[in-house]
Scaffold this active site. Structure first.
Site, mmCIF file in Angstrom:
data_model
loop_
_atom_site.group_PDB
_atom_site.id
_atom_site.type_symbol
_atom_site.label_atom_id
_atom_site.label_comp_id
_atom_site.label_asym_id
_atom_site.label_seq_id
_atom_site.Cartn_x
_atom_site.Cartn_y
_atom_site.Cartn_z
ATOM 1 N N LYS A 1 -35.079 -18.291 -8.645
ATOM 2 C CA LYS A 1 -34.926 -17.456 -7.317
ATOM 3 C C LYS A 1 -34.828 -18.640 -6.038
ATOM 4 O O LYS A 1 -35.740 -19.312 -5.921
ATOM 5 C CB LYS A 1 -36.266 -16.695 -6.842
ATOM 6 N N ASP B 1 0.678 4.266 -2.739
ATOM 7 C CA ASP B 1 0.404 5.686 -2.310
ATOM 8 C C ASP B 1 1.391 6.317 -2.819
ATOM 9 O O ASP B 1 1.022 7.678 -3.295
ATOM 10 C CB ASP B 1 0.422 5.615 -0.740
ATOM 11 N N LYS C 1 -26.869 -14.634 -9.096
ATOM 12 C CA LYS C 1 -27.927 -13.460 -9.438
ATOM 13 C C LYS C 1 -27.674 -12.484 -8.017
ATOM 14 O O LYS C 1 -27.944 -12.696 -6.922
ATOM 15 C CB LYS C 1 -29.158 -13.607 -9.218
ATOM 16 N N ASP D 1 0.735 -1.261 -0.099
ATOM 17 C CA ASP D 1 0.042 -0.137 0.041
ATOM 18 C C ASP D 1 0.944 1.288 0.151
ATOM 19 O O ASP D 1 0.611 2.231 -0.477
ATOM 20 C CB ASP D 1 -0.831 -0.097 1.013
ATOM 21 N N LEU E 1 -36.061 -10.150 -15.752
ATOM 22 C CA LEU E 1 -36.044 -11.484 -15.849
ATOM 23 C C LEU E 1 -37.380 -12.107 -15.595
ATOM 24 O O LEU E 1 -37.709 -11.559 -14.352
ATOM 25 C CB LEU E 1 -34.954 -12.071 -15.250
#
Ligand SMILES: NC(=O)c1cc2c(N)ncc(C(N)=O)c2s1
Length: 318
Positions: A310, A36, A114, A32, A82
């Site tokens: 679903k 930076d 989904k 990091d 859908l």
């Protein structure tokens, strides 16, 4: 010796590569601190030479302007919804209807998770992000470009300068970020969000992009709405190409040779949904072949070549 413009271009390319490895692949190449340092060098270079700034520069993700409202955007390609299937019989009916229309030529599917988030349409011209809009009613959405630019896994420039490409994806709030945001809101005596989807929707419909930038949002891209400069024949190729372009793509998709394999996938992921860092509410089952989709077309509301299986609603933890 590099000119400032050459140095700026080199830094942008370097930072874009590290953003991809860190936010899309989750495999950072540098520390990091090193990242930076690169970022700060580019910020200082652009401050010293303001005419070097380009809209796709990694320093331009968080705009300063607070909007008064959202500009309506007419989608060039309607973002359809859908049809739903809630059980095996309804999936088998979908499969049978499709086979009747296509004749018994090989019908293969691609299954994708989904994502329980907010659909957005992204437009790129010559490889550069032009706009991002919510689905809205499928025809007209809201321009949320300033806000989606703050999503670190969203590329501001693609790996190739395609003349024009429009893609669809889902903006989501990871489960961890959702829990943290609600704890912070509770501590401040503010209303909490009911679920990650509402939190994501509330975060990308902010008038101040700095608020959106303060929220942890993810993006997963899964459809090409419009493409110039390349021919693609299948959903599997679409997902691989989206990945090559630099988009974050959910790698849990699976090519299925039959409905039985689709059912296996649905059953597997209904049991594994807790393993994921984001919420899903089912599986999207899509006909793999793009030419075959053309033969089937769409109703006013939804495509005939895809269906959403679903999952049963989860019992809420009391
Ligand atoms: N309404 C739609 O067309 C879709 C909605 C979603 C969703 N929420 N997550 C994933 C996909 C996908 N992988 O295709 C789709 S497609």
């Amino acid at each position: 010796m590099e000119t400032p413009r050459e140095r700026a271009e080199k830094l942008r390319e370097e930072i874009r590569k590290h953003d991809y490895h860190y936010y899309v692949l989750d495999q950072p190449l540098i520390s990091d601190a090193e990242y930076d340092r690169l970022f700060r060098e580019l910020v200082e270079l652009e401050q010293a030479y303001p005419d070097l700034v380009t809209p796709d520069s990694p320093t331009q993700r968080v705009g300063g302007e607070v909007l008064k409202g959202f500009t309506p955007v007419q989608h060039r390609v309607p973002l359809l919804s859908l049809d739903n299937a809630f059980n095996e019989r309804e999936l088998r009916d979908f499969n049978r209807r499709l086979k009747e229309r296509l004749g018994d030529e090989a019908v293969a599917y691609v299954c994708e998770l989904k994502i329980d988030g907010v659909s957005i349409a992204l437009v790129y011209q010559d490889g550069v992000l032009m706009s991002g809009a919510t689905r809205g009613d499928g025809i007209v959405g809201e321009d949320v470009t300033a806000n989606i630019r703050t999503i670190k896994s969203l590329p501001l420039r693609l790996t190739y300068p395609l003349p024009r490409v429009e893609v669809r994806g889902e903006v989501y709030m990871p489960k961890e970020a959702f829990a943290r945001l609600n704890r912070e809101r509770e501590d401040r005596g503010e209303k909490t969000f009911a679920n990650p989807r509402n939190a994501a929707a509330g975060s990308i419909r902010q008038l101040d992009p700095k608020v959106t930038a303060g929220r942890t949002l993810g993006l997963l891209v899964y459809d090409i709405l419009h493409l110039e400069g390349k021919e693609i024949d299948s959903q599997r190729e679409t997902l691989e190409f989206l990945s090559e372009l630099g988009f974050p793509v959910d790698r849990n998709f699976r090519w299925c040779a039959s409905l039985d394999e689709v059912l296996e996938y649905c059953e597997e992921w209904q049991g594994r949904r807790h393993e994921l860092p984001y919420e899903i509410d089912g599986v999207v089952v899509k006909l793999n072949s793009l030419p075959a989709r053309q033969l089937l077309g769409a109703t006013a509301k939804s495509p005939r070549w895809a269906i959403a299986y679903k999952f049963p609603a989860e019992e809420k933890e009391t």
